[in-house]
Design an enzyme around this catalytic site. Structure first.
Site, PDB file in Angstrom:
ATOM      1  N   GLU A 190       1.211   4.175  -2.816  1.00 46.45           N
ATOM      2  CA  GLU A 190       0.919   5.568  -2.500  1.00 46.45           C
ATOM      3  C   GLU A 190       2.135   6.469  -2.707  1.00 46.45           C
ATOM      4  OE1 GLU A 190      -1.993   6.421  -2.327  1.00 46.45           O
ATOM      5  OE2 GLU A 190      -3.017   4.568  -1.767  1.00 46.45           O
ATOM      6  N   THR A 217       0.847  -1.197   0.000  1.00 44.88           N
ATOM      7  CA  THR A 217       0.000   0.000   0.000  1.00 44.88           C
ATOM      8  C   THR A 217       0.879   1.242   0.000  1.00 44.88           C
ATOM      9  OG1 THR A 217      -1.868  -1.058   1.105  1.00 44.88           O
ATOM     10  CG2 THR A 217      -1.704   1.327   1.323  1.00 44.88           C
ATOM     11  N   ASP A 229      -1.010  -7.571  -2.300  1.00 47.09           N
ATOM     12  CA  ASP A 229       0.405  -7.256  -2.078  1.00 47.09           C
ATOM     13  C   ASP A 229       1.342  -8.345  -2.600  1.00 47.09           C
ATOM     14  OD1 ASP A 229      -0.558  -5.006  -0.858  1.00 47.09           O
ATOM     15  OD2 ASP A 229       0.529  -5.305   1.030  1.00 47.09           O
TER      16      ASP A 229
END
Length: 351
Positions: A264, A260, A322
């Site tokens: 980002e 994540t 992931d």
């Protein structure tokens, strides 16, 4: 004699006129060389996902839509950043236009030599917690820092799983991250949403020279969101929910691999979602990422095809789990590193 002077004046005038016209043509050709016809910032709020599949995984584009409404000057700032990104990459490649998936864009396939060397980004972590689980450990923070460094330097074990179709464009971005400090704040607020409230409560520290990361419960199943280059420095950085941050401690599968934050930080460094947040003709401004009209979820089998090409489902800027992410491309590397060029949006990080 007057006729002689008149003839000389006419010839001189013609020569000056030709020089002016040549200058105009040169300026025009330089402008035309940078194709901005595909540029966009506002997006339809269509494709999204959360941990439970009902809401958002990444709300960066929705946050950008909100910021564009609140700040009328943001579009021009982002246009200029994009223009200079394409100009920088084109100059380093020695051609007029990097060429995105659909003709504009920039970066793809051919490595760009920018003479910036390995770029290190110092990171401040702001842990904002309402319970002991959210007050994540130093070990969990360290695990996230390892993932960022491994992913951006292409040293993760998943890199070996990249299909041969895409292996040739997988890139070591030559970007590293170092922990500059951790701040911890106890707060009774149970969730923070995506309106930057956590940043107002706990402002960033020297955002011009550091990446600020807020680890707090966003709520609604939202994993994280980031601010693109060009936004307000008072809200610059990345927000991530604690259960999707790092690989150990308070983490939740299937987003327990630290990706994540990799995703980002890609936005923070000017990368769009790999499908361009639109249909097949909507571009992510990178030539070596295939066109797609949607995000991918879970762990898709290869090949998964949309828009008459195989999707790069293992790219960090998609929405897969992931464990199924493994790469940035050469084109994405060029875009990220362009924001560090002298005078660019994140150049002050290098000073």
């Amino acid at each position: 004699m007057k006729r002689v002077f008149l003839s000389i004046a006419i010839v001189a005038g013609l020569l000056i006129g030709c020089q002016d016209e040549d200058t105009k043509n040169t300026d025009l050709s330089q402008q035309e060389a940078i194709n901005m016809s595909d540029f966009y910032v506002q997006t339809d709020e269509l494709s999204s996902r959360s941990a439970d599949g009902a809401g958002e995984k990444c709300q960066s584009m929705k946050v950008l839509n909100r910021q564009l409404k609140e700040n009328p000057g943001l579009y021009k700032k982002m246009y200029d950043i994009e223009y200079n990104t394409r100009k920088f990459i084109a100059a380093k490649k020695g051609n007029g236009n990097g060429g995105g998936n659909n003709g504009g864009g920039d970066g793809g396939g051919t490595p760009v030599t920018d003479n910036l060397g390995v770029i290190n980004i110092p990171v401040y972590i702001h842990v904002v917690y309402s319970n002991s689980q959210q007050n994540i450990s130093d070990a969990q923070i360290s695990s996230q820092m390892r993932v960022l460094n491994d992913d951006f330097r292409m040293q993760n074990s998943d890199a070996n799983n990249t299909p041969s179709e895409f292996a040739g464009v997988a890139a070591d971005s030559e970007i590293t991250f170092s922990l500059a400090g951790t701040f911890r704040y106890a707060d009774s607020r149970s969730s923070w949403g995506t309106n930057d409230a956590v940043k107002s409560a706990y402002p960033p520290v020297t955002p011009e020279t550091h990446l600020n990361v807020w680890v707090c419960n966003i709520g609604g199943g939202i994993l994280g969101y980031a601010q693109f280059p060009g936004g307000n420095s008072a809200t610059d950085g990345v927000v991530c929910s604690p259960q999707y941050f790092g690989t150990t401690g308070f983490v939740q599968a299937p987003f327990n691999g630290g990706r994540t934050m990799t995703h980002e930080v890609g936005h923070y460094l000017n990368l769009r979602h790999i499908w361009g947040d639109g249909r097949c003709r909507q571009d992510d401004f990178v030539a070596d990422t295939p066109s797609s009209d949607r995000p991918n979820y879970g762990c898709p089998t290869y090949p998964t095809a949309h828009c008459r090409s195989n999707d790069m489902t293992m790219n960090y800027m998609d929405y897969t789990d992931d464990a199924c992410m493994s790469l940035f491309t050469e084109g994405q590397k060029a875009r990220m590193r362009a924001v560090f060029q002298p005078g660019a949006a994140r150049a002050s990080i290098l000073n």
